[in-house]
Scaffold this motif. Structure first.
Motif, mmCIF file in Angstrom:
data_model
loop_
_atom_site.group_PDB
_atom_site.id
_atom_site.type_symbol
_atom_site.label_atom_id
_atom_site.label_comp_id
_atom_site.label_asym_id
_atom_site.label_seq_id
_atom_site.Cartn_x
_atom_site.Cartn_y
_atom_site.Cartn_z
ATOM 1 N N GLU A 1 30.434 42.265 42.388
ATOM 2 C CA GLU A 1 31.738 41.922 41.831
ATOM 3 C C GLU A 1 32.855 42.500 42.699
ATOM 4 O O GLU A 1 32.834 43.657 43.075
ATOM 5 C CB GLU A 1 31.845 42.479 40.409
ATOM 6 N N ARG B 1 37.375 42.259 43.155
ATOM 7 C CA ARG B 1 38.637 41.825 42.551
ATOM 8 C C ARG B 1 39.587 41.409 43.668
ATOM 9 O O ARG B 1 39.619 42.019 44.742
ATOM 10 C CB ARG B 1 39.241 42.946 41.716
ATOM 11 N N TYR B 2 40.363 40.392 43.385
ATOM 12 C CA TYR B 2 41.264 39.834 44.386
ATOM 13 C C TYR B 2 42.627 39.521 43.785
ATOM 14 O O TYR B 2 42.728 39.122 42.612
ATOM 15 C CB TYR B 2 40.712 38.510 44.935
ATOM 16 N N ASP C 1 38.916 48.671 43.359
ATOM 17 C CA ASP C 1 38.617 48.582 41.937
ATOM 18 C C ASP C 1 39.500 49.480 41.078
ATOM 19 O O ASP C 1 39.506 49.359 39.859
ATOM 20 C CB ASP C 1 37.130 48.870 41.666
ATOM 21 N N GLU D 1 45.302 46.027 35.979
ATOM 22 C CA GLU D 1 46.212 44.922 35.697
ATOM 23 C C GLU D 1 47.652 45.419 35.622
ATOM 24 O O GLU D 1 48.580 44.745 36.092
ATOM 25 C CB GLU D 1 45.820 44.246 34.384
ATOM 26 N N THR E 1 38.604 38.249 39.247
ATOM 27 C CA THR E 1 37.326 38.942 39.401
ATOM 28 C C THR E 1 36.262 37.909 39.741
ATOM 29 O O THR E 1 36.135 36.889 39.053
ATOM 30 C CB THR E 1 36.943 39.678 38.102
ATOM 31 N N THR F 1 32.135 37.340 41.119
ATOM 32 C CA THR F 1 30.793 37.824 41.442
ATOM 33 C C THR F 1 29.998 36.653 42.005
ATOM 34 O O THR F 1 29.659 35.724 41.269
ATOM 35 C CB THR F 1 30.079 38.387 40.197
#
Length: 205
Positions: A28, A30-31, A107, A111, A137, A139
């Motif tokens: 996983e 996050r972008y 990570d 938010e 997110t 994966t």
């Protein structure tokens, strides 16, 4: 202050041989992400999306240094590409492409930190795509990938090898969007020397 660099922390995912496809397991991530459609070479929508992403990414970086005491190297630009007709990729019919442009986020970027960075950018700049930037997110799991060296428009033979030989020969099929990781700065690198990781999520057929 240690500086997190996703390319070093996940070296096997941000490097690849250029001759053969390899399988990797992508966890996983996050972008910061913006969705759009159209030819990336000519679409104002694409240029606006990339501008918004870099503005937010650097603002998040400085916010983390200031408020969290944590620093990181801004990750490379990445893109998810899709089309209703998959042959649009091999035929390079770019006007039919849909895309999600992305820049990876550590990570620890919550938010709240992310939204605060967007608000800070909005106070300083008028960026058309800023309101479309979101935290994504993703994966991908098992993926086949290879390093492409050269112009983006010269990817077709490699993609044809993937679609027509590597996947069927290994009992695999598609399991997500075509993914590209741009390791070179296209503004400063000659097209023949551009380095791009081509990644395709896969599953057993």
């Amino acid at each position: 202050m240690d500086k997190y660099d996703v390319k070093k922390a996940h070296r096997n995912l941000y490097s690849a041989p250029s001759k053969e496809f390899t399988l990797v397991d992508v966890p996983e991530f996050r972008y910061a992400a913006v969705d759009g459609r159209g030819d990336p070479n000519t679409s104002p929508e694409y240029a606006n999306a990339v501008q918004a992403l870099y503005s937010v990414a650097y603002t998040v970086k400085f916010t983390c240094r200031r408020t969290l005491g944590r620093d990181f190297v801004v990750a490379p630009l990445e893109g998810l590409w899709r089309a209703d007709d998959p042959t649009a990729f091999l035929a390079r019919r770019k006007e039919a492409w849909e895309w999600t442009m992305m820049i990876g986020q550590p990570d620890w970027v919550t938010e709240d930190v992310f939204r605060a960075a967007i608000d800070e950018v909005a106070e300083k700049k008028d960026i058309p795509a800023l309101g479309r930037v979101r935290l994504l997110t993703l994966t991908e799991g098992t993926c086949a990938q290879i390093l492409h060296i050269g112009s983006y428009d010269d990817e077709t033979p490699t993609l044809a090898r993937l679609h027509e030989h590597y996947l069927p020969d290994n009992g695999l099929t598609f399991n997500g969007d075509h993914h590209e990781i741009y390791l070179s700065d296209a503004r400063r690198t000659p097209p023949a020397k551009l380095k791009t990781i081509l990644r395709q999520p896969v599953k057993a057929e």
